[in-house]
Design a protein around this motif. Structure first.
Motif, PDB file in Angstrom:
ATOM      1  N   UNK A  72      57.679  48.639  -2.006  1.00 39.39           N
ATOM      2  CA  UNK A  72      57.610  47.251  -2.440  1.00 39.39           C
ATOM      3  C   UNK A  72      58.022  47.117  -3.902  1.00 39.39           C
ATOM      4  N   UNK A  73      58.653  45.986  -4.258  1.00 38.02           N
ATOM      5  CA  UNK A  73      59.096  45.785  -5.644  1.00 38.02           C
ATOM      6  C   UNK A  73      57.956  45.945  -6.644  1.00 38.02           C
ATOM      7  N   UNK A  74      58.202  46.652  -7.724  1.00 43.14           N
ATOM      8  CA  UNK A  74      57.293  46.876  -8.844  1.00 43.14           C
ATOM      9  C   UNK A  74      56.179  47.884  -8.559  1.00 43.14           C
ATOM     10  N   UNK A  75      55.800  48.071  -7.291  1.00 43.18           N
ATOM     11  CA  UNK A  75      54.641  48.914  -6.990  1.00 43.18           C
ATOM     12  C   UNK A  75      54.825  50.350  -7.480  1.00 43.18           C
ATOM     13  N   UNK A  76      56.030  50.875  -7.377  1.00 40.23           N
ATOM     14  CA  UNK A  76      56.264  52.276  -7.738  1.00 40.23           C
ATOM     15  C   UNK A  76      56.057  52.545  -9.229  1.00 40.23           C
ATOM     16  N   UNK A  77      56.094  51.507 -10.051  1.00 39.44           N
ATOM     17  CA  UNK A  77      55.935  51.693 -11.495  1.00 39.44           C
ATOM     18  C   UNK A  77      54.485  51.886 -11.896  1.00 39.44           C
ATOM     19  N   UNK A  78      53.553  51.640 -10.980  1.00 39.54           N
ATOM     20  CA  UNK A  78      52.154  51.696 -11.326  1.00 39.54           C
ATOM     21  C   UNK A  78      51.470  52.906 -10.716  1.00 39.54           C
ATOM     22  N   UNK A  79      50.591  52.715  -9.730  1.00 38.82           N
ATOM     23  CA  UNK A  79      49.729  53.782  -9.224  1.00 38.82           C
ATOM     24  C   UNK A  79      50.195  54.277  -7.867  1.00 38.82           C
ATOM     25  N   UNK A  80      49.761  55.485  -7.478  1.00 36.51           N
ATOM     26  CA  UNK A  80      50.127  56.000  -6.151  1.00 36.51           C
ATOM     27  C   UNK A  80      49.609  55.090  -5.047  1.00 36.51           C
ATOM     28  N   UNK A  81      50.219  55.190  -3.885  1.00 34.51           N
ATOM     29  CA  UNK A  81      49.813  54.364  -2.743  1.00 34.51           C
ATOM     30  C   UNK A  81      48.318  54.507  -2.494  1.00 34.51           C
ATOM     31  N   UNK A  82      47.666  53.386  -2.198  1.00 37.71           N
ATOM     32  CA  UNK A  82      46.241  53.405  -1.941  1.00 37.71           C
ATOM     33  C   UNK A  82      45.398  53.055  -3.148  1.00 37.71           C
ATOM     34  N   UNK A  83      46.005  53.022  -4.334  1.00 36.41           N
ATOM     35  CA  UNK A  83      45.297  52.629  -5.546  1.00 36.41           C
ATOM     36  C   UNK A  83      45.648  51.169  -5.830  1.00 36.41           C
ATOM     37  N   UNK A  84      44.671  50.309  -5.650  1.00 40.59           N
ATOM     38  CA  UNK A  84      44.935  48.881  -5.570  1.00 40.59           C
ATOM     39  C   UNK A  84      45.351  48.273  -6.901  1.00 40.59           C
ATOM     40  N   UNK A  85      45.971  47.089  -6.808  1.00 42.50           N
ATOM     41  CA  UNK A  85      46.257  46.304  -7.994  1.00 42.50           C
ATOM     42  C   UNK A  85      44.921  45.960  -8.639  1.00 42.50           C
ATOM     43  N   UNK A  86      44.822  46.132  -9.938  1.00 43.57           N
ATOM     44  CA  UNK A  86      43.543  45.950 -10.612  1.00 43.57           C
ATOM     45  C   UNK A  86      42.819  47.270 -10.821  1.00 43.57           C
ATOM     46  N   UNK A  87      43.341  48.327 -10.249  1.00 44.29           N
ATOM     47  CA  UNK A  87      42.758  49.664 -10.393  1.00 44.29           C
ATOM     48  C   UNK A  87      42.597  50.036 -11.863  1.00 44.29           C
TER      49      UNK A  87
END
Length: 269
Positions: A188-203
């Motif tokens: 998904x767009x932008x998701x790869x720049x943050x946390x590994x899969x399963x680590x929610x937005x706001x983590x």
């Protein structure tokens, strides 16, 4: 901070952003970071805003300009670093799990208590989410919307940013209905720049909450929960689970009431 990869990024982000959200008497200064690979830790220091770097965590503990040691290394290194830091009079915050065994965890707890330093363990979901569910009452109006089109519909809940509900008209009869899409996968767009899969937005904000408690603890001289005592209790449960798996039987947990000497004698029998 000892360590600089995934968890190092999470902690660095929280240390840097904490003053934007919380007014604490003790304010973190990103003084030094340590890692075994010189090139890697140097790059991490420059990117994440640390003033200096070391290739041996022992150098951090020896430095007079450092008051707090954050341990974000693999689990098997936690005990040695935490005990040495406490003995040097440094406050300690350690990633979970606290240790590999109950024995290790007890020695870590003993070290911080003897040194009189402030200590925490990073059960950050407890501070970011769990305590709120324990204290909240009732239900308030939601913040959701739905869009309907000729090919299907989507539903979005602003209080559940990590999931999208999707309905597609082209699905076969009998299979039509809303499905849940995880929006934290790397596709998904932008998701790869943050946390590994399963680590929610706001983590990342759960770490800011945790470190705010740590800063307040340093100011008051009190180790806020979750601290090493909580880490010991969790280690007791983990060890019991391991024993239960090995024996196929229920395991009675030894009772820990905060009396460290008597519990050490009981648990080492």
């Amino acid at each position: 901070m000892v360590g600089y990869k995934f968890m190092g990024k999470a902690h660095s982000h929280a240390f840097r952003d904490l003053p934007f959200y919380f007014d604490t008497e003790a304010v973190p200064v990103l003084q030094a970071i340590a890692g075994r690979d010189a090139a890697g830790v140097r790059e991490a220091a420059e990117k994440m805003g640390w003033a200096s770097w070391e290739t041996d965590w022992r150098r951090l503990i020896e430095r007079d300009d450092i008051d707090l040691i954050a341990i974000v290394t693999p689990n098997n290194t936690h005990a040695e670093i935490a005990i040495a830091a406490a003995q040097a009079g440094k406050h300690v915050i350690c990633e979970k799990p606290l240790a590999l065994t109950v024995g290790q965890a007890l020695h870590m707890l003993e070290a911080v208590k003897k040194a009189g330093v402030v200590h925490m363990v990073c059960h950050n979901y407890r501070l970011g989410v769990f305590e709120a569910t324990r204290s909240s009452r009732g239900n308030r109006a939601g913040n959701r919307f739905e869009i309907n089109g000729e090919k299907g519909s989507i539903r979005w809940d602003m209080e559940n940013l990590n999931h999208l509900q999707v309905y597609l008209e082209e699905d076969e009869p009998g299979l039509q209905g809303f499905r849940t899409i995880s929006c934290t996968e790397v596709e998904h767009p932008f998701a790869a720049a943050y946390w590994p899969a399963g680590h929610i937005i706001g983590y990342e904000h759960t770490f800011i909450n945790l470190l705010a408690e740590m800063m307040n603890g340093i100011s008051t001289g009190v180790s806020p929960s979750p601290n090493f005592e909580d880490g010991v209790r969790n280690q007791i449960v983990l060890e019991a689970v391991e024993q239960s798996v090995q024996t196929g039987q229920w395991v009675k947990l030894p009772e820990y009431t905060g009396n460290l000497p008597s519990f050490k004698e009981q648990s080492m029998r």
